[in-house]
Scaffold this active site. Structure first.
Site, PDB file in Angstrom:
ATOM      1  N   GLN A  50       9.795  -5.612  31.586  1.00  0.00           N
ATOM      2  CA  GLN A  50      10.710  -5.934  32.680  1.00  0.00           C
ATOM      3  C   GLN A  50      11.370  -7.289  32.450  1.00  0.00           C
ATOM      4  O   GLN A  50      10.912  -8.084  31.629  1.00  0.00           O
ATOM      5  CB  GLN A  50       9.949  -5.902  34.015  1.00  0.00           C
ATOM      6  CG  GLN A  50       9.318  -4.523  34.254  1.00  0.00           C
ATOM      7  CD  GLN A  50       8.624  -4.393  35.595  1.00  0.00           C
ATOM      8  OE1 GLN A  50       9.027  -4.994  36.576  1.00  0.00           O
ATOM      9  NE2 GLN A  50       7.587  -3.579  35.632  1.00  0.00           N
TER      10      GLN A  50
ATOM     11  N   ALA B 200       4.607 -22.391  35.186  1.00  0.00           N
ATOM     12  CA  ALA B 200       4.625 -23.393  34.116  1.00  0.00           C
ATOM     13  C   ALA B 200       4.260 -22.707  32.802  1.00  0.00           C
ATOM     14  O   ALA B 200       3.282 -21.964  32.742  1.00  0.00           O
ATOM     15  CB  ALA B 200       3.613 -24.498  34.421  1.00  0.00           C
TER      16      ALA B 200
ATOM     17  N   ASP C 118      -3.452  -3.396  35.510  1.00  0.00           N
ATOM     18  CA  ASP C 118      -2.653  -3.506  34.278  1.00  0.00           C
ATOM     19  C   ASP C 118      -3.184  -4.577  33.315  1.00  0.00           C
ATOM     20  O   ASP C 118      -2.410  -5.259  32.672  1.00  0.00           O
ATOM     21  CB  ASP C 118      -1.201  -3.819  34.672  1.00  0.00           C
ATOM     22  CG  ASP C 118      -0.245  -3.734  33.486  1.00  0.00           C
ATOM     23  OD1 ASP C 118      -0.437  -2.852  32.638  1.00  0.00           O
ATOM     24  OD2 ASP C 118       0.686  -4.555  33.406  1.00  0.00           O
TER      25      ASP C 118
END
Length: 404
Positions: A110, A231, A299
């Protein structure tokens, strides 16, 4: 503050082993200074061009940007310390620093962008794909689910509340698609995907293997878009990371099951396989499993470690965007490593018990922390309540193990 009270509890005062030079990710030259360009720009330069004398009482370290201090602080035992004075500043920087470059991150299923700040700091931007109250449809396979920006924000804070501190800091941010992405990108492929929708909103879709098409475009209102800013870890050329395939990885197939789903004694063979045959690697994996179960994240096919520290170090909990997709149902299979191995760190178990008590209730602490994020409310209320229910289920599994 419930968070402050939690961090004052003795279970959050357990000392980390002493950090020696070889336990640090980077050995730095304490004389190396950085200073702002005299031209008034925000760029900093290394000591070759910097002032030779620093203001009275300051060390060279004081001249480093916050993101660099974060990188230098990483060691064998933690990504950042428990009471890290840098954290509020780093989160503030992620939420407010001027963006001078936006390019698409290569790879992945994605769209994600890498954004650069004037002090050379960088962040990974995941744009909003669905609203807070949308649940993942019950007929969706886990591998075709959206990645959620708010899950990345909530996962960072949950990981910190559990005292793992293995997710890099993440803040929510409202980004202007026109000024902070389209007008400044040098990414030609990305630039080709911008358009104005029939409703007059600025949209783009980028290039990726899933969900990068006009039908799945990301649109602003009219050009404001929510997203998470994480970050970035030190560049892999400076600090190599090793990627490990999880032994409890799912099959990523519509009808096949993985071996661990068919073999109830699967853990016995994992325990005999390096690196799980010694040290605390398996226990660290079970910590990650508990984090994933609380978020509902199915996932977790791989995890990473810093190569410098070998097998004796923590696991990085990266890519948490598929968490917090459902609150109305739980996924017990995520807990397979805990159920099959019946092992858990004592410190983790004691903290989970603490977070199930009224004064330190997990949902209350997380709700309080997330209220300070620029995109608050980060999670819909049912997701916070689901955390308490799931925490209870983890404790029940450990109870069964103890009984056995």
């Amino acid at each position: 503050s419930k968070l402050a009270a939690l961090f004052e509890h003795p279970l959050y005062k357990i000392p980390v082993p002493e950090v020696t030079e070889k336990d640090k990710l980077f050995i730095i030259n304490p004389m190396e200074k950085f200073s702002l360009h005299s031209s008034g720009s925000d760029e900093w330069v290394s000591s070759s061009k910097a002032e030779t004398l620093l203001p009275t009482g300051k060390t060279a370290y004081d001249t480093y940007p916050t993101w660099l201090k974060f990188h230098i602080g990483i060691n064998r035992y933690e990504l950042y310390p428990r009471q890290d004075p840098l954290l509020p500043t780093l989160l503030q920087d992620l939420a407010t620093q001027r963006i001078i470059s936006s390019v698409q991150k290569s790879g992945g299923t994605q769209l994600k962008l890498i954004m650069t700040f004037p002090n050379y700091g960088q962040a990974l931007f995941k744009p909003m794909k669905q609203t807070r109250d949308q649940e993942t449809p019950i007929d969706f396979f886990y591998f075709s689910d959206f990645e959620r920006h708010n899950a990345e924000i909530a996962a960072f804070h949950l990981d910190r509340i559990l005292d793992f501190r293995r997710i890099p800091p993440v803040s929510g941010r409202l980004v202007n698609i026109t000024k902070e992405i389209r007008d400044i990108t040098t990414d030609k492929k990305l630039a080709k995907t911008f358009f104005i929708s029939p409703a007059g909103n600025v949209c783009f879709y980028g290039e990726c293997s899933y969900y990068c098409s006009t039908e799945h475009a990301l649109c602003g209102k009219p050009d404001q878009l929510e997203g998470s800013m994480a970050a970035l870890l030190p560049d892999k050329t400076l600090a190599k990371r090793r990627s490990w395939r999880s032994p409890w990885r799912r099959s990523y197939h519509k009808s096949k099951k993985a071996e661990w789903e068919l073999n109830p004694n699967y853990c016995a063979q994992v325990r005999e396989t390096p690196p799980y045959d010694r040290g605390h690697r398996l226990l660290d994996l079970i910590d990650m499993t508990i984090l994933d179960f609380l978020m509902g994240n199915m996932d977790r096919h791989h995890y990473e470690t810093f190569e410098k520290f070998g097998n004796d170090t923590f696991l990085l909990h990266l890519d948490n965007g598929r968490g917090f997709g459902t609150h109305s149902r739980d996924e017990p299979s995520i807990l397979a490593p805990l159920q099959q191995c019946c092992s858990i760190k004592k410190s983790t178990y004691l903290r989970l018990q603490l977070l199930a008590t009224q004064p330190y209730r997990l949902s209350d602490v997380l709700r309080e922390v997330l209220a300070a994020d620029p995109l608050a409310p980060v999670l819909a209320e049912p997701h916070l309540q689901a955390l308490d229910r799931r925490l209870g289920k983890v404790l029940v599994v450990v109870g069964h193990c103890l009984a056995r």
